[in-house]
Design a protein around this motif. Structure first.
Motif, PDB file in Angstrom:
ATOM      1  N   LYS A   1       0.848  -1.194   0.000  1.00 22.12           N
ATOM      2  CA  LYS A   1       0.000   0.000   0.000  1.00 22.12           C
ATOM      3  C   LYS A   1       0.883   1.243   0.000  1.00 22.12           C
ATOM      4  CE  LYS A   1      -2.465  -0.216   3.600  1.00 22.12           C
ATOM      5  NZ  LYS A   1      -3.393  -0.205   4.702  1.00 22.12           N
ATOM      6  N   LYS A   2       0.409   2.254  -0.689  1.00 27.58           N
ATOM      7  CA  LYS A   2       1.143   3.513  -0.722  1.00 27.58           C
ATOM      8  C   LYS A   2       1.142   4.125   0.676  1.00 27.58           C
ATOM      9  CE  LYS A   2       1.443   7.933  -2.980  1.00 27.58           C
ATOM     10  NZ  LYS A   2       0.915   8.843  -3.967  1.00 27.58           N
ATOM     11  N   SER A   3       2.315   4.528   1.122  1.00 30.17           N
ATOM     12  CA  SER A   3       2.401   5.118   2.453  1.00 30.17           C
ATOM     13  C   SER A   3       1.936   6.568   2.413  1.00 30.17           C
ATOM     14  CB  SER A   3       3.844   5.059   2.964  1.00 30.17           C
ATOM     15  OG  SER A   3       4.680   5.831   2.133  1.00 30.17           O
ATOM     16  N   PRO A   4       1.321   7.038   3.494  1.00 31.58           N
ATOM     17  CA  PRO A   4       0.893   8.436   3.539  1.00 31.58           C
ATOM     18  C   PRO A   4       2.113   9.360   3.614  1.00 31.58           C
ATOM     19  CG  PRO A   4       0.556   7.400   5.666  1.00 31.58           C
ATOM     20  CD  PRO A   4       1.005   6.318   4.717  1.00 31.58           C
ATOM     21  N   LEU A   5       1.926  10.558   3.150  1.00 27.68           N
ATOM     22  CA  LEU A   5       3.018  11.524   3.221  1.00 27.68           C
ATOM     23  C   LEU A   5       3.272  11.927   4.667  1.00 27.68           C
ATOM     24  CD1 LEU A   5       2.294  14.006   0.296  1.00 27.68           C
ATOM     25  CD2 LEU A   5       4.041  12.240   0.394  1.00 27.68           C
ATOM     26  N   ILE A   6       4.518  12.150   4.960  1.00 26.80           N
ATOM     27  CA  ILE A   6       4.935  12.704   6.247  1.00 26.80           C
ATOM     28  C   ILE A   6       5.085  14.201   6.008  1.00 26.80           C
ATOM     29  CG2 ILE A   6       6.756  12.761   7.985  1.00 26.80           C
ATOM     30  CD1 ILE A   6       7.478   9.864   6.965  1.00 26.80           C
ATOM     31  N   LEU A   7       4.372  15.009   6.773  1.00 28.97           N
ATOM     32  CA  LEU A   7       4.447  16.458   6.586  1.00 28.97           C
ATOM     33  C   LEU A   7       5.465  17.063   7.538  1.00 28.97           C
ATOM     34  CD1 LEU A   7       0.684  17.389   6.183  1.00 28.97           C
ATOM     35  CD2 LEU A   7       2.393  16.971   4.405  1.00 28.97           C
ATOM     36  N   LEU A   8       6.332  17.902   6.980  1.00 28.01           N
ATOM     37  CA  LEU A   8       7.344  18.610   7.754  1.00 28.01           C
ATOM     38  C   LEU A   8       7.075  20.105   7.616  1.00 28.01           C
ATOM     39  CD1 LEU A   8      10.055  18.608   9.353  1.00 28.01           C
ATOM     40  CD2 LEU A   8      11.185  18.860   7.132  1.00 28.01           C
ATOM     41  N   TYR A   9       6.912  20.782   8.742  1.00 29.29           N
ATOM     42  CA  TYR A   9       6.689  22.225   8.764  1.00 29.29           C
ATOM     43  C   TYR A   9       7.991  22.899   9.163  1.00 29.29           C
ATOM     44  CZ  TYR A   9       1.900  20.629   8.883  1.00 29.29           C
ATOM     45  OH  TYR A   9       0.726  20.001   8.589  1.00 29.29           O
ATOM     46  N   GLU A  10       8.308  24.016   8.489  1.00 26.46           N
ATOM     47  CA  GLU A  10       9.514  24.769   8.823  1.00 26.46           C
ATOM     48  C   GLU A  10       9.176  26.243   8.950  1.00 26.46           C
ATOM     49  OE1 GLU A  10      13.365  23.355   6.802  1.00 26.46           O
ATOM     50  OE2 GLU A  10      11.773  22.960   5.349  1.00 26.46           O
ATOM     51  N   VAL A  11       9.728  26.873   9.972  1.00 30.65           N
ATOM     52  CA  VAL A  11       9.654  28.324  10.114  1.00 30.65           C
ATOM     53  C   VAL A  11      11.020  28.848   9.684  1.00 30.65           C
ATOM     54  CG1 VAL A  11       9.375  30.263  11.703  1.00 30.65           C
ATOM     55  CG2 VAL A  11       7.989  28.197  12.001  1.00 30.65           C
ATOM     56  N   VAL A  12      11.019  29.698   8.666  1.00 29.27           N
ATOM     57  CA  VAL A  12      12.276  30.254   8.163  1.00 29.27           C
ATOM     58  C   VAL A  12      12.276  31.759   8.358  1.00 29.27           C
ATOM     59  CG1 VAL A  12      12.675  28.395   6.506  1.00 29.27           C
ATOM     60  CG2 VAL A  12      11.418  30.412   5.780  1.00 29.27           C
ATOM     61  N   ASP A  13      13.447  32.316   8.651  1.00 26.52           N
ATOM     62  CA  ASP A  13      13.559  33.759   8.852  1.00 26.52           C
ATOM     63  C   ASP A  13      13.521  34.463   7.488  1.00 26.52           C
ATOM     64  OD1 ASP A  13      16.107  33.618   7.712  1.00 26.52           O
ATOM     65  OD2 ASP A  13      17.164  33.885   9.608  1.00 26.52           O
ATOM     66  N   PRO A  14      13.485  35.801   7.474  1.00 27.27           N
ATOM     67  CA  PRO A  14      13.376  36.526   6.200  1.00 27.27           C
ATOM     68  C   PRO A  14      14.501  36.214   5.203  1.00 27.27           C
ATOM     69  CG  PRO A  14      12.861  37.999   8.011  1.00 27.27           C
ATOM     70  CD  PRO A  14      13.383  36.715   8.629  1.00 27.27           C
ATOM     71  N   GLU A  15      15.642  35.753   5.683  1.00 28.11           N
ATOM     72  CA  GLU A  15      16.755  35.396   4.796  1.00 28.11           C
ATOM     73  C   GLU A  15      16.668  33.941   4.326  1.00 28.11           C
ATOM     74  OE1 GLU A  15      17.527  37.062   7.871  1.00 28.11           O
ATOM     75  OE2 GLU A  15      17.343  38.902   6.698  1.00 28.11           O
ATOM     76  N   GLY A  16      15.661  33.211   4.798  1.00 25.43           N
ATOM     77  CA  GLY A  16      15.478  31.827   4.374  1.00 25.43           C
ATOM     78  C   GLY A  16      16.165  30.785   5.240  1.00 25.43           C
ATOM     79  N   ARG A  17      16.741  31.206   6.364  1.00 25.68           N
ATOM     80  CA  ARG A  17      17.390  30.254   7.275  1.00 25.68           C
ATOM     81  C   ARG A  17      16.336  29.606   8.171  1.00 25.68           C
ATOM     82  NH1 ARG A  17      21.135  34.748   7.796  1.00 25.68           N
ATOM     83  NH2 ARG A  17      19.837  35.353   9.553  1.00 25.68           N
ATOM     84  N   ALA A  18      16.428  28.308   8.316  1.00 27.08           N
ATOM     85  CA  ALA A  18      15.461  27.577   9.140  1.00 27.08           C
ATOM     86  C   ALA A  18      15.630  27.946  10.608  1.00 27.08           C
ATOM     87  CB  ALA A  18      15.638  26.079   8.946  1.00 27.08           C
ATOM     88  N   GLU A  19      14.544  28.340  11.240  1.00 28.17           N
ATOM     89  CA  GLU A  19      14.518  28.636  12.669  1.00 28.17           C
ATOM     90  C   GLU A  19      14.008  27.425  13.456  1.00 28.17           C
ATOM     91  OE1 GLU A  19      15.243  31.609  14.379  1.00 28.17           O
ATOM     92  OE2 GLU A  19      16.101  32.314  12.501  1.00 28.17           O
TER      93      GLU A  19
END
Length: 101
Positions: free
Chosen positions: A31-49
């Protein structure tokens, strides 16, 4: 790879093993596995916080992040070994802001 993705991969491996043990059948097309969702908060320069699977923690981090920070969500598929990004991360910042009006 983040701890969240590693935990999701390990959980999926355990589920697969339990399925194999319970029905003693091996299928060529699992069976196809469900997607794992990853949330990211990034600063205005695009760096992951912050990054993780909790929408609640994501909102907390966004509320404390600098002005102009964004929220990205990405979908991951996991096989028995690794996680693979599906498509490109989506910027959902405008959706979150619109929902809080």
């Amino acid at each position: 790879m983040s701890n969240y993705l590693r935990e999701q991969i390990d959980r999926k491996k355990r589920e697969i093993e339990l399925q194999k043990q319970s029905n003693n059948l091996y299928t060529i097309h699992p069976k196809k596995s469900p997607l794992i969702l990853l949330y990211e908060v990034v600063d205005p320069e695009g760096r992951a916080e912050w990054g993780g699977g909790s929408t609640e923690h994501c909102m907390q981090w966004l509320s404390l992040a600098p002005t102009g920070s964004r929220v990205l969500v990405s979908g991951w598929e996991s096989d028995e070994e690794d996680a693979h990004l599906v498509g490109q991360p989506l910027d959902i910042t405008d959706i979150i802001k619109a929902a809080s009006l």
